[in-house]
Design a protein around this motif. Structure first.
Motif, mmCIF file in Angstrom:
data_model
loop_
_atom_site.group_PDB
_atom_site.id
_atom_site.type_symbol
_atom_site.label_atom_id
_atom_site.label_comp_id
_atom_site.label_asym_id
_atom_site.label_seq_id
_atom_site.Cartn_x
_atom_site.Cartn_y
_atom_site.Cartn_z
ATOM 1 N N GLU A 92 0.809 -1.218 0.000
ATOM 2 C CA GLU A 92 0.000 0.000 0.000
ATOM 3 C C GLU A 92 0.844 1.271 0.000
ATOM 4 N N GLY A 93 2.148 1.145 0.228
ATOM 5 C CA GLY A 93 3.012 2.309 0.282
ATOM 6 C C GLY A 93 4.082 2.113 1.344
ATOM 7 N N PRO A 94 4.818 3.184 1.687
ATOM 8 C CA PRO A 94 5.850 3.065 2.712
ATOM 9 C C PRO A 94 5.260 3.027 4.117
ATOM 10 N N VAL A 95 6.017 2.457 5.064
ATOM 11 C CA VAL A 95 5.625 2.479 6.471
ATOM 12 C C VAL A 95 5.621 3.936 6.932
ATOM 13 N N PRO A 96 4.496 4.423 7.492
ATOM 14 C CA PRO A 96 4.417 5.829 7.905
ATOM 15 C C PRO A 96 5.369 6.152 9.048
ATOM 16 N N SER A 97 5.583 7.444 9.288
ATOM 17 C CA SER A 97 6.490 7.882 10.343
ATOM 18 C C SER A 97 5.742 8.130 11.645
ATOM 19 N N ASN A 98 6.504 8.576 12.660
ATOM 20 C CA ASN A 98 5.969 8.988 13.965
ATOM 21 C C ASN A 98 5.200 7.867 14.651
ATOM 22 N N PHE A 99 5.920 6.798 15.038
ATOM 23 C CA PHE A 99 5.314 5.664 15.740
ATOM 24 C C PHE A 99 4.926 6.094 17.151
ATOM 25 N N ASP A 100 3.680 5.826 17.544
ATOM 26 C CA ASP A 100 3.244 6.261 18.875
ATOM 27 C C ASP A 100 2.526 5.117 19.596
ATOM 28 N N GLY A 101 1.336 5.363 20.156
ATOM 29 C CA GLY A 101 0.661 4.358 20.968
ATOM 30 C C GLY A 101 0.425 3.047 20.230
ATOM 31 N N MET A 102 0.331 1.942 20.987
ATOM 32 C CA MET A 102 0.229 0.622 20.367
ATOM 33 C C MET A 102 -0.315 -0.370 21.386
ATOM 34 N N ALA A 103 -0.925 -1.442 20.895
ATOM 35 C CA ALA A 103 -1.367 -2.534 21.759
ATOM 36 C C ALA A 103 -1.269 -3.841 20.995
ATOM 37 N N ALA A 104 -1.167 -4.935 21.746
ATOM 38 C CA ALA A 104 -1.044 -6.275 21.167
ATOM 39 C C ALA A 104 -2.308 -7.061 21.461
ATOM 40 N N PHE A 105 -2.787 -7.792 20.447
ATOM 41 C CA PHE A 105 -4.019 -8.562 20.567
ATOM 42 C C PHE A 105 -3.790 -10.002 20.114
ATOM 43 N N ARG A 106 -4.473 -10.916 20.785
ATOM 44 C CA ARG A 106 -4.398 -12.328 20.424
ATOM 45 C C ARG A 106 -5.134 -12.568 19.120
ATOM 46 N N SER A 107 -4.521 -13.348 18.226
ATOM 47 C CA SER A 107 -5.137 -13.705 16.963
ATOM 48 C C SER A 107 -5.183 -15.219 16.857
ATOM 49 N N GLY A 108 -5.713 -15.722 15.753
ATOM 50 C CA GLY A 108 -5.810 -17.170 15.589
ATOM 51 C C GLY A 108 -4.455 -17.833 15.379
ATOM 52 N N ARG A 109 -4.394 -19.137 15.636
ATOM 53 C CA ARG A 109 -3.195 -19.961 15.411
ATOM 54 C C ARG A 109 -1.991 -19.476 16.215
ATOM 55 N N GLY A 110 -2.255 -18.910 17.381
ATOM 56 C CA GLY A 110 -1.171 -18.451 18.237
ATOM 57 C C GLY A 110 -0.486 -17.197 17.742
ATOM 58 N N HIS A 111 -1.110 -16.470 16.840
ATOM 59 C CA HIS A 111 -0.521 -15.256 16.311
ATOM 60 C C HIS A 111 -0.893 -14.049 17.174
ATOM 61 N N THR A 112 -0.152 -12.956 16.969
ATOM 62 C CA THR A 112 -0.395 -11.690 17.659
ATOM 63 C C THR A 112 -0.571 -10.596 16.616
ATOM 64 N N VAL A 113 -1.526 -9.711 16.856
ATOM 65 C CA VAL A 113 -1.714 -8.542 15.999
ATOM 66 C C VAL A 113 -1.349 -7.293 16.791
ATOM 67 N N LEU A 114 -0.428 -6.507 16.260
ATOM 68 C CA LEU A 114 -0.094 -5.207 16.824
ATOM 69 C C LEU A 114 -0.824 -4.133 16.041
ATOM 70 N N VAL A 115 -1.505 -3.237 16.742
ATOM 71 C CA VAL A 115 -2.092 -2.061 16.112
ATOM 72 C C VAL A 115 -1.305 -0.853 16.602
ATOM 73 N N ARG A 116 -0.774 -0.089 15.650
ATOM 74 C CA ARG A 116 0.205 0.965 15.962
ATOM 75 C C ARG A 116 -0.266 2.316 15.413
ATOM 76 N N ASN A 117 -0.220 3.327 16.279
ATOM 77 C CA ASN A 117 -0.572 4.691 15.883
ATOM 78 C C ASN A 117 0.569 5.371 15.131
ATOM 79 N N HIS A 118 0.192 6.324 14.260
ATOM 80 C CA HIS A 118 1.160 7.204 13.607
ATOM 81 C C HIS A 118 0.705 8.639 13.838
ATOM 82 N N GLU A 119 1.468 9.363 14.654
ATOM 83 C CA GLU A 119 1.058 10.702 15.095
ATOM 84 C C GLU A 119 1.458 11.754 14.053
#
Length: 452
Positions: free
Chosen positions: A74-101
């Motif tokens: 979709e394009g380059p990884v955006p800048s200004n990494f800020d708040g984030m949380a980790a969530f349980r996903s299927g098959r023992g995976h983890t999903v990180l949702v990360r803010n860009h300020e």
């Protein structure tokens, strides 16, 4: 850390961490490390790669860096990494949702994606990373776009992320085509399920972070206002509490905290100070149609303000929130280098449980706490956002402060170094990994090791 603060601390003759705690804080420190009085994991070992110093036995993996291609294409990884949380996903995976300020002039904006974009002229938003059980990145993609100044937020009990806009800019300002200052819900595993819909009933103001009471669904919100009058601490009473993804769109009622006799929290300096009759006052105009909420008329008794209200999280039966600092020279009633407050809803009780500085050892981290989370031990991990060297540091039951990580990426010069703040500190669902961002240059780390 500023020279002024270093001089003040040195003058105090500090020889060790002297952060004070009240007894009310003990519920957070039930883990075995705290029971043993463990003061941390040892000194930080310089990283030969010059990225992240950690204690011996710990290692890091770089998961993502700004400017690299998103794996989604979709394009380059955006800048200004800020708040984030980790969530349980299927098959023992983890999903990180990360803010860009990102602001309207952000360096690398979040790519516009159909169905996930609120305002195509805004450059903030969130990205989502899916990781396998060994922290290998399986995917990285846009989770929401077209939002502005996505600072922090918080997880919901049903596994979504609430991302917060730290701005009050309206349509027509800075090129924006829509009003900003809202909270948006993001499903990291399936972003199109939540889309880009502002949760307007939760208020339009300079949002920072949120925490959800898992028993009632009440959402607590901090406001990081940049000028007087400073921000407020809010609670949102949803019409459909704990209704799952999308339920917050059903609306609700926004209220602001009033502590009788305390117009400014910075006046309170002693840990253990307690207030047993906290009141909640309806917000006259949650959309700030003509007047920002913190300027509105709350009646003769008013409401309680505080400078730099930032981190917010739920622990035990209480919500904790952070005032990163207060400066009387900027209009606060008192001065401090950081406070953590605890509100017990079932008792309507507010307690000052942590005060940072000015008695902290000058060699230790310990000013301007920002993002904050519970560690596997039951203690705290705090992201530092101050001057000078930047750390993730831990706090134990005994008031010991220990450095957990140090950012080594110098964005200044050898003569005048600058280190970006840490943000988004969080733990994997199995507590085996600490995830943390460096704001600039945007970098997401996974830290593993002998966690207690």
């Amino acid at each position: 850390m500023t020279a002024t603060r270093r001089q003040a601390l040195a003058g105090a003759g500090a020889v060790g961490a002297s952060i004070a705690f009240s007894g009310a804080f003990t519920e957070l420190f039930a883990g075995t490390a705290a029971a043993r009085g463990h003061g941390g994991y040892g000194p930080l070992v310089p990283d030969p790669a010059g990225l992240l110093d950690l204690p011996e036995g710990f290692r890091y993996t770089v998961l993502s860096r700004q400017g690299q291609p998103l794996r989604s294409g979709e394009g380059p990884v955006p800048s200004n990494f800020d708040g984030m949380a980790a969530f349980r996903s299927g098959r023992g995976h983890t999903v990180l949702v990360r803010n860009h300020e990102n602001r309207y002039n952000g360096r690398i904006g979040v790519p516009v994606v159909e169905g996930l974009t609120y305002d195509p002229m805004a450059r903030g938003g969130c990205t989502a990373l899916e990781l396998d059980g060994r922290n290998n990145v399986l995917s990285e993609r846009v989770a929401i776009a077209g939002t502005a100044v996505n600072c922090a937020g918080g997880p919901t009990p049903w596994g979504t992320w609430l991302t917060c806009e730290e701005t009050e800019d309206r349509a027509g300002t800075n090129g924006y085509t829509k009003d900003h200052g809202f909270i948006f819900e993001v499903d990291g595993a399936d972003p199109h399920r939540t889309g880009a819909v502002p949760l307007t009933a939760m208020g339009r103001f300079q949002h920072e972070a949120i925490a959800v009471d898992p028993s009632t669904g009440i959402v607590y919100e901090t406001e990081d206002a940049f000028e007087q009058p400073f921000g407020l601490f809010y609670r949102f009473l949803p019409d459909r509490p704990l209704g799952g993804t999308g339920s917050l769109r059903a609306g609700g009622h926004l209220q602001a905290m009033r502590v009788p006799g305390v117009p400014d929290l910075s006046r309170i300096q002693e840990t253990g100070a307690r207030f047993d009759r906290v009141e909640w006052v309806p917000v006259p105009d949650s959309q700030a149609t003509t007047t920002p909420i913190r300027h509105q008329d709350f009646g003769r008794k008013g409401v309680t303000h505080a400078q730099k209200l930032e981190g917010c999280y739920w622990g035990g039966r209480s919500v904790y929130f952070v005032s990163s600092y207060a400066r009387s020279a900027e209009g606060s009633a008192g001065d401090h280098f950081g406070q953590v407050w605890r509100y017990e809803p079932h008792r309507r009780r507010l307690t000052l449980v942590v005060v940072f500085g000015p008695g902290t050892d000058v060699q230790l981290p310990g000013e301007s706490p920002d993002n904050i989370c519970l560690a596997p031990s039951g203690g705290l991990m705090v992201a530092e956002d101050g001057d000078g060297a930047q750390h993730v540091y831990g706090v134990t039951k005994r008031g010991e402060v220990y450095a957990m990580a140090r950012n080594r990426q110098n964005t200044g010069t050898p003569a005048d170094p600058t280190w970006g703040e840490f943000a988004g500190v969080s733990f994997s669902p199995d507590d085996a990994t600490m995830y943390v961002n460096v704001y600039n240059p945007g970098t997401t780390f996974a830290v593993t090791g002998p966690w207690h």
